[in-house]
Motif scaffolding. Structure first.
Motif, PDB file in Angstrom:
ATOM      1  N   GLU A 118       1.263  -1.647   0.059  1.00 40.45           N
ATOM      2  CA  GLU A 118       0.085   0.013  -0.364  1.00 40.45           C
ATOM      3  C   GLU A 118       0.952   1.756   0.128  1.00 40.45           C
ATOM      4  N   PHE A 119       0.296   1.630  -0.443  1.00 42.57           N
ATOM      5  CA  PHE A 119       0.660   3.150  -0.387  1.00 42.57           C
ATOM      6  C   PHE A 119       0.000   4.563   0.056  1.00 42.57           C
ATOM      7  N   GLU A 120       0.736   5.653   1.030  1.00 41.17           N
ATOM      8  CA  GLU A 120       0.086   6.525   2.024  1.00 41.17           C
ATOM      9  C   GLU A 120      -0.849   7.551   0.853  1.00 41.17           C
ATOM     10  N   ASP A 121      -0.444   7.575  -0.439  1.00 46.08           N
ATOM     11  CA  ASP A 121      -1.415   8.126  -1.801  1.00 46.08           C
ATOM     12  C   ASP A 121      -0.974   8.182  -2.864  1.00 46.08           C
ATOM     13  N   GLU A 122      -2.149   8.713  -4.277  1.00 44.58           N
ATOM     14  CA  GLU A 122      -1.189   8.997  -5.781  1.00 44.58           C
ATOM     15  C   GLU A 122      -0.127   9.022  -5.928  1.00 44.58           C
ATOM     16  N   ASP A 123       0.504  10.503  -4.651  1.00 45.77           N
ATOM     17  CA  ASP A 123       2.056  10.358  -5.024  1.00 45.77           C
ATOM     18  C   ASP A 123       3.024  10.053  -4.467  1.00 45.77           C
TER      19      ASP A 123
END
Length: 158
Positions: A118-123
């Motif tokens: 997972e990533f914190e956000d798209e950036d």
């Protein structure tokens, strides 16, 4: 088509000529000794990746199954990237308008890079994908695909 697989997790099967399984092995970090360039050109002072180097450079494609660790590749995969320097010459070319190591071999495999995590956000995801693209661009790989593991489709269609 000769395929090598570098994997950090189970769950996907691929017919491969060679598999480097990080669940069973840890890659030693590069010491920056330059042995692979000056003393034994193309060969690392550590002998743990000799089979991998040969299989990788003679493969048509390399498939990576990478875990995302804190928004980045794992330390083991980063060590592998560092230790792939013997596959290139110690000379620098500016042909592309930027500095790159010169190819040691005529061809390098196409890359399929699948990540799990997972990533914190798209950036954050974009930074990860840009980094992986940049690594393989610098490694002279021509065709580079980077996707989440959910988009992996095996040769059998699964």
């Amino acid at each position: 088509m000769k395929t090598v697989v570098i994997k950090e997790f189970e769950g996907r099967s691929v017919d491969a000529a060679f598999t480097l399984d990080f669940r069973e092995s840890k890659v030693k970090g590069c010491t920056g000794c330059w042995t692979c360039w000056w003393t034994t050109p193309g060969r690392c002072a550590f002998k743990d990746l000799e089979d991998f180097y040969h299989e990788y450079i003679t493969a048509d494609r390399a498939i990576y199954f990478s875990k995302v660790s804190k928004g980045f590749v794992s330390s083991n995969l980063k060590s592998l990237f560092d230790r792939m320097l013997p596959l290139y010459l110690p000379y620098i070319s500016y042909d592309t308008g930027e500095s790159m190591h010169v190819k040691r071999y005529e061809k390098y495999p196409d890359i399929e890079f699948y990540y799990q995590g997972e990533f914190e956000d798209e950036d954050s995801r974009k930074i990860f994908v840009d980094y992986v693209n940049r690594v393989f661009y610098q490694f002279h790989n021509k065709n580079i695909t980077i996707k989440p593991i959910e988009e992996f489709v095996s040769e059998g269609g699964c």
